[in-house]
Design a protein around this motif. Structure first.
Motif, short mmCIF file in Angstrom:
data_model
loop_
_atom_site.label_atom_id
_atom_site.label_comp_id
_atom_site.label_asym_id
_atom_site.label_seq_id
_atom_site.Cartn_x
_atom_site.Cartn_y
_atom_site.Cartn_z
N ALA A 28 -6.08 0.38 23.47
CA ALA A 28 -5.89 1.58 22.67
C ALA A 28 -7.04 1.80 21.70
CB ALA A 28 -4.57 1.50 21.91
N ALA A 29 -7.93 0.86 21.60
CA ALA A 29 -9.03 0.95 20.63
C ALA A 29 -10.18 1.83 21.13
CB ALA A 29 -9.55 -0.44 20.31
N HIS A 30 -10.13 2.31 22.34
CA HIS A 30 -11.22 3.10 22.90
C HIS A 30 -10.99 4.59 22.68
CE1 HIS A 30 -13.02 -0.38 24.77
NE2 HIS A 30 -11.84 -0.71 25.22
N ALA A 31 -12.06 5.29 22.34
CA ALA A 31 -11.99 6.74 22.19
C ALA A 31 -11.85 7.38 23.57
CB ALA A 31 -13.24 7.25 21.50
N ALA A 32 -11.15 8.49 23.62
CA ALA A 32 -10.95 9.21 24.88
C ALA A 32 -11.61 10.58 24.78
CB ALA A 32 -9.47 9.36 25.18
N LEU A 33 -12.23 11.01 25.86
CA LEU A 33 -12.86 12.33 25.91
C LEU A 33 -11.76 13.38 26.00
CD1 LEU A 33 -15.52 13.95 26.14
CD2 LEU A 33 -15.30 13.72 28.62
N LYS A 34 -11.72 14.31 25.03
CA LYS A 34 -10.73 15.38 25.03
C LYS A 34 -11.22 16.60 25.79
CE LYS A 34 -8.80 16.54 21.22
NZ LYS A 34 -8.53 16.88 19.81
N SER A 35 -12.50 16.96 25.60
CA SER A 35 -13.04 18.13 26.28
C SER A 35 -14.56 18.04 26.32
CB SER A 35 -12.63 19.42 25.55
OG SER A 35 -13.18 19.46 24.25
N SER A 36 -15.15 18.87 27.17
CA SER A 36 -16.61 18.93 27.27
C SER A 36 -17.04 20.35 27.59
CB SER A 36 -17.13 17.96 28.34
OG SER A 36 -16.68 18.35 29.63
N ASN A 37 -18.26 20.68 27.20
CA ASN A 37 -18.83 21.98 27.53
C ASN A 37 -20.28 21.74 27.94
OD1 ASN A 37 -19.34 24.64 27.86
ND2 ASN A 37 -19.37 25.16 25.68
N PRO A 38 -20.64 21.97 29.17
CA PRO A 38 -19.87 22.52 30.28
C PRO A 38 -18.71 21.58 30.67
CG PRO A 38 -22.21 22.33 30.86
CD PRO A 38 -22.02 21.69 29.55
#
Length: 71
Positions: A28-38
């Protein structure tokens, strides 16, 4: 005075709690990608002027690497 059997049970219970709980807290200590552009999987005819990545928490600079790959 507590019996050796009680001490053994307490030690076993602590071991189970550590074995089950420790890996979950590390994962649970890892950051997760929520969104990207593109957006992920976008096919572009030219390189974008900007790449924006949004994570669920602040990243640690010493442990962060971003690699942009082209075909």
């Amino acid at each position: 005075m507590k019996s050796p059997r009680w001490t053994l049970r307490a030690a076993a219970a602590a071991g189970v709690i550590l074995a089950v709980g420790w890996p979950a807290s590390i994962a649970a200590a890892h950051a997760a990608l929520k969104s990207s552009n593109p957006k992920d999987g976008a096919v572009l005819s030219a390189a974008p002027a900007e790449l924006r990545l949004t994570f669920n928490e602040k990243l640690q600079d010493d442990f962060t690497t971003v690699r942009l790959r082209g075909l």
